[in-house]
Design a protein around this motif. Structure first.
Motif, PDB file in Angstrom:
ATOM      1  N   ILE A  58       2.935   0.512 -12.169  1.00 58.77           N
ATOM      2  CA  ILE A  58       2.861   0.034 -10.790  1.00 58.77           C
ATOM      3  C   ILE A  58       2.112  -1.294 -10.843  1.00 58.77           C
ATOM      4  O   ILE A  58       0.984  -1.351 -11.334  1.00 58.77           O
ATOM      5  CB  ILE A  58       2.104   1.027  -9.891  1.00 58.77           C
ATOM      6  CG1 ILE A  58       2.746   2.409  -9.950  1.00 58.77           C
ATOM      7  CG2 ILE A  58       2.039   0.502  -8.455  1.00 58.77           C
ATOM      8  CD1 ILE A  58       1.888   3.523  -9.377  1.00 58.77           C
ATOM      9  N   THR A  59       2.748  -2.349 -10.371  1.00 64.73           N
ATOM     10  CA  THR A  59       2.113  -3.666 -10.359  1.00 64.73           C
ATOM     11  C   THR A  59       1.933  -4.096  -8.914  1.00 64.73           C
ATOM     12  O   THR A  59       2.872  -4.058  -8.122  1.00 64.73           O
ATOM     13  CB  THR A  59       2.984  -4.697 -11.108  1.00 64.73           C
ATOM     14  OG1 THR A  59       3.232  -4.220 -12.429  1.00 64.73           O
ATOM     15  CG2 THR A  59       2.290  -6.045 -11.176  1.00 64.73           C
ATOM     16  N   LEU A  60       0.711  -4.481  -8.585  1.00 67.49           N
ATOM     17  CA  LEU A  60       0.384  -4.896  -7.229  1.00 67.49           C
ATOM     18  C   LEU A  60      -0.217  -6.299  -7.235  1.00 67.49           C
ATOM     19  O   LEU A  60      -1.008  -6.620  -8.134  1.00 67.49           O
ATOM     20  CB  LEU A  60      -0.660  -3.965  -6.607  1.00 67.49           C
ATOM     21  CG  LEU A  60      -0.380  -2.470  -6.608  1.00 67.49           C
ATOM     22  CD1 LEU A  60      -1.630  -1.709  -6.189  1.00 67.49           C
ATOM     23  CD2 LEU A  60       0.779  -2.154  -5.680  1.00 67.49           C
ATOM     24  N   ILE A  61       0.131  -7.098  -6.274  1.00 67.24           N
ATOM     25  CA  ILE A  61      -0.576  -8.345  -6.006  1.00 67.24           C
ATOM     26  C   ILE A  61      -1.114  -8.204  -4.593  1.00 67.24           C
ATOM     27  O   ILE A  61      -0.379  -7.853  -3.669  1.00 67.24           O
ATOM     28  CB  ILE A  61       0.341  -9.572  -6.144  1.00 67.24           C
ATOM     29  CG1 ILE A  61       0.793  -9.693  -7.604  1.00 67.24           C
ATOM     30  CG2 ILE A  61      -0.392 -10.839  -5.678  1.00 67.24           C
ATOM     31  CD1 ILE A  61       1.724 -10.849  -7.878  1.00 67.24           C
ATOM     32  N   TYR A  62      -2.419  -8.433  -4.462  1.00 64.45           N
ATOM     33  CA  TYR A  62      -3.028  -8.192  -3.156  1.00 64.45           C
ATOM     34  C   TYR A  62      -4.102  -9.218  -2.829  1.00 64.45           C
ATOM     35  O   TYR A  62      -4.582  -9.947  -3.696  1.00 64.45           O
ATOM     36  CB  TYR A  62      -3.582  -6.771  -3.072  1.00 64.45           C
ATOM     37  CG  TYR A  62      -4.707  -6.454  -4.029  1.00 64.45           C
ATOM     38  CD1 TYR A  62      -6.037  -6.628  -3.648  1.00 64.45           C
ATOM     39  CD2 TYR A  62      -4.444  -5.957  -5.296  1.00 64.45           C
ATOM     40  CE1 TYR A  62      -7.071  -6.321  -4.511  1.00 64.45           C
ATOM     41  CE2 TYR A  62      -5.468  -5.647  -6.159  1.00 64.45           C
ATOM     42  CZ  TYR A  62      -6.784  -5.830  -5.769  1.00 64.45           C
ATOM     43  OH  TYR A  62      -7.801  -5.529  -6.633  1.00 64.45           O
ATOM     44  N   ASP A  63      -4.438  -9.237  -1.546  1.00 65.45           N
ATOM     45  CA  ASP A  63      -5.439 -10.145  -1.010  1.00 65.45           C
ATOM     46  C   ASP A  63      -6.827  -9.585  -1.312  1.00 65.45           C
ATOM     47  O   ASP A  63      -7.226  -8.561  -0.758  1.00 65.45           O
ATOM     48  CB  ASP A  63      -5.235 -10.299   0.501  1.00 65.45           C
ATOM     49  CG  ASP A  63      -6.191 -11.281   1.148  1.00 65.45           C
ATOM     50  OD1 ASP A  63      -7.167 -11.714   0.495  1.00 65.45           O
ATOM     51  OD2 ASP A  63      -5.957 -11.621   2.316  1.00 65.45           O
ATOM     52  N   HIS A  64      -7.549 -10.289  -2.155  1.00 65.34           N
ATOM     53  CA  HIS A  64      -8.887  -9.875  -2.575  1.00 65.34           C
ATOM     54  C   HIS A  64      -9.862  -9.810  -1.397  1.00 65.34           C
ATOM     55  O   HIS A  64     -10.809  -9.035  -1.409  1.00 65.34           O
ATOM     56  CB  HIS A  64      -9.397 -10.872  -3.634  1.00 65.34           C
ATOM     57  CG  HIS A  64     -10.823 -10.698  -3.984  1.00 65.34           C
ATOM     58  ND1 HIS A  64     -11.267  -9.660  -4.762  1.00 65.34           N
ATOM     59  CD2 HIS A  64     -11.911 -11.435  -3.663  1.00 65.34           C
ATOM     60  CE1 HIS A  64     -12.574  -9.772  -4.908  1.00 65.34           C
ATOM     61  NE2 HIS A  64     -12.994 -10.834  -4.257  1.00 65.34           N
ATOM     62  N   HIS A  65      -9.607 -10.612  -0.372  1.00 68.48           N
ATOM     63  CA  HIS A  65     -10.536 -10.692   0.760  1.00 68.48           C
ATOM     64  C   HIS A  65     -10.245  -9.677   1.853  1.00 68.48           C
ATOM     65  O   HIS A  65     -10.993  -9.594   2.828  1.00 68.48           O
ATOM     66  CB  HIS A  65     -10.534 -12.105   1.347  1.00 68.48           C
ATOM     67  CG  HIS A  65     -11.034 -13.126   0.387  1.00 68.48           C
ATOM     68  ND1 HIS A  65     -12.321 -13.152  -0.085  1.00 68.48           N
ATOM     69  CD2 HIS A  65     -10.407 -14.166  -0.221  1.00 68.48           C
ATOM     70  CE1 HIS A  65     -12.480 -14.155  -0.923  1.00 68.48           C
ATOM     71  NE2 HIS A  65     -11.318 -14.780  -1.033  1.00 68.48           N
ATOM     72  N   LYS A  66      -9.169  -8.908   1.727  1.00 66.16           N
ATOM     73  CA  LYS A  66      -8.844  -7.914   2.747  1.00 66.16           C
ATOM     74  C   LYS A  66      -9.909  -6.819   2.707  1.00 66.16           C
ATOM     75  O   LYS A  66     -10.191  -6.244   1.663  1.00 66.16           O
ATOM     76  CB  LYS A  66      -7.454  -7.340   2.489  1.00 66.16           C
ATOM     77  CG  LYS A  66      -6.840  -6.696   3.686  1.00 66.16           C
ATOM     78  CD  LYS A  66      -6.831  -7.609   4.856  1.00 66.16           C
ATOM     79  CE  LYS A  66      -5.492  -7.772   5.471  1.00 66.16           C
ATOM     80  NZ  LYS A  66      -5.527  -8.555   6.668  1.00 66.16           N
ATOM     81  N   GLN A 120      -0.634  -0.147   1.581  1.00 62.27           N
ATOM     82  CA  GLN A 120      -1.955  -0.584   2.024  1.00 62.27           C
ATOM     83  C   GLN A 120      -1.912  -1.992   2.598  1.00 62.27           C
ATOM     84  O   GLN A 120      -1.288  -2.887   2.022  1.00 62.27           O
ATOM     85  CB  GLN A 120      -2.960  -0.518   0.868  1.00 62.27           C
ATOM     86  CG  GLN A 120      -3.192   0.863   0.313  1.00 62.27           C
ATOM     87  CD  GLN A 120      -3.654   1.837   1.372  1.00 62.27           C
ATOM     88  OE1 GLN A 120      -4.644   1.610   2.070  1.00 62.27           O
ATOM     89  NE2 GLN A 120      -2.927   2.941   1.504  1.00 62.27           N
ATOM     90  N   LYS A 121      -2.581  -2.182   3.720  1.00 62.60           N
ATOM     91  CA  LYS A 121      -2.629  -3.488   4.373  1.00 62.60           C
ATOM     92  C   LYS A 121      -3.358  -4.474   3.455  1.00 62.60           C
ATOM     93  O   LYS A 121      -4.472  -4.206   3.016  1.00 62.60           O
ATOM     94  CB  LYS A 121      -3.348  -3.378   5.711  1.00 62.60           C
ATOM     95  CG  LYS A 121      -3.247  -4.610   6.546  1.00 62.60           C
ATOM     96  CD  LYS A 121      -3.778  -4.375   7.935  1.00 62.60           C
ATOM     97  CE  LYS A 121      -3.557  -5.626   8.766  1.00 62.60           C
ATOM     98  NZ  LYS A 121      -3.851  -5.399  10.159  1.00 62.60           N
ATOM     99  N   GLY A 122      -2.678  -5.574   3.146  1.00 62.03           N
ATOM    100  CA  GLY A 122      -3.239  -6.578   2.242  1.00 62.03           C
ATOM    101  C   GLY A 122      -2.525  -6.631   0.908  1.00 62.03           C
ATOM    102  O   GLY A 122      -2.702  -7.582   0.149  1.00 62.03           O
ATOM    103  N   VAL A 123      -1.711  -5.610   0.611  1.00 71.63           N
ATOM    104  CA  VAL A 123      -0.888  -5.657  -0.602  1.00 71.63           C
ATOM    105  C   VAL A 123       0.283  -6.582  -0.293  1.00 71.63           C
ATOM    106  O   VAL A 123       1.070  -6.322   0.618  1.00 71.63           O
ATOM    107  CB  VAL A 123      -0.403  -4.253  -1.033  1.00 71.63           C
ATOM    108  CG1 VAL A 123       0.588  -4.354  -2.171  1.00 71.63           C
ATOM    109  CG2 VAL A 123      -1.585  -3.385  -1.430  1.00 71.63           C
ATOM    110  N   LYS A 124       0.377  -7.668  -1.056  1.00 73.44           N
ATOM    111  CA  LYS A 124       1.405  -8.675  -0.818  1.00 73.44           C
ATOM    112  C   LYS A 124       2.721  -8.318  -1.491  1.00 73.44           C
ATOM    113  O   LYS A 124       3.793  -8.470  -0.915  1.00 73.44           O
ATOM    114  CB  LYS A 124       0.940 -10.039  -1.329  1.00 73.44           C
ATOM    115  CG  LYS A 124      -0.298 -10.566  -0.655  1.00 73.44           C
ATOM    116  CD  LYS A 124      -0.722 -11.855  -1.335  1.00 73.44           C
ATOM    117  CE  LYS A 124      -2.029 -12.388  -0.798  1.00 73.44           C
ATOM    118  NZ  LYS A 124      -2.444 -13.601  -1.495  1.00 73.44           N
TER     119      LYS A 124
END
Length: 137
Positions: A58-66, A120-124
């Motif tokens: 599973i690969t995720l790119i997400y907003d670190h600041h969320k 999850q909110k913030g996962v791009k």
């Protein structure tokens, strides 16, 4: 291993597209490409069986600041501790992180984890790969 020869009828336009795909993929020839497609389809079919064991990524790119997102992602992984066998966290930029999670276990549980993480909110971006465990050994 014995090799069986078969014939396949394909319309010219489809064959031309297939040949372009073969060239782009680096397959040596049509036979190799067809075998690869068959293996992939058979692996996908195996994963539809109940209680099927699998390995995945599973690969995720997400907003670190969320707000609290990193903690939520970690909590979900802990909730699926029997499936998560490793994870790697990478800082891509000031605001973006990548998490790569290696999994092993029942296919349905891994799929559920992937869906929960991606929601999850913030996962791009999220990418999920699953393969039958028996094909991985």
């Amino acid at each position: 291993m014995d090799i069986e020869r078969i014939g396949v009828s394909i319309e010219e336009s489809l064959l031309n597209e297939f040949d372009s795909l073969i060239k782009a993929s680096g397959a040596k020839n049509r036979s190799e490409a067809v075998r690869d497609l068959i293996r992939q389809k058979l692996a996908e079919e195996k994963l539809t069986k109940p209680d099927k064991r699998a390995v995945g990524c599973i690969t995720l790119i997400y907003d670190h600041h969320k707000s609290a997102l990193a903690q939520k992602l970690t909590d979900l992984q802990h909730h699926h501790i029997m499936e998560v066998i490793a994870s790697t966290h990478v800082h891509l930029s000031h605001s973006s992180c990548m998490e790569v999670i290696i999994t092993k276990g029942e296919a349905e549980n891994i799929k559920l984890l992937s869906e929960q993480l991606a929601a999850q909110k913030g996962v791009k971006l999220s990418k999920f790969t699953l393969m039958p465990e028996e094909d991985a050994v």
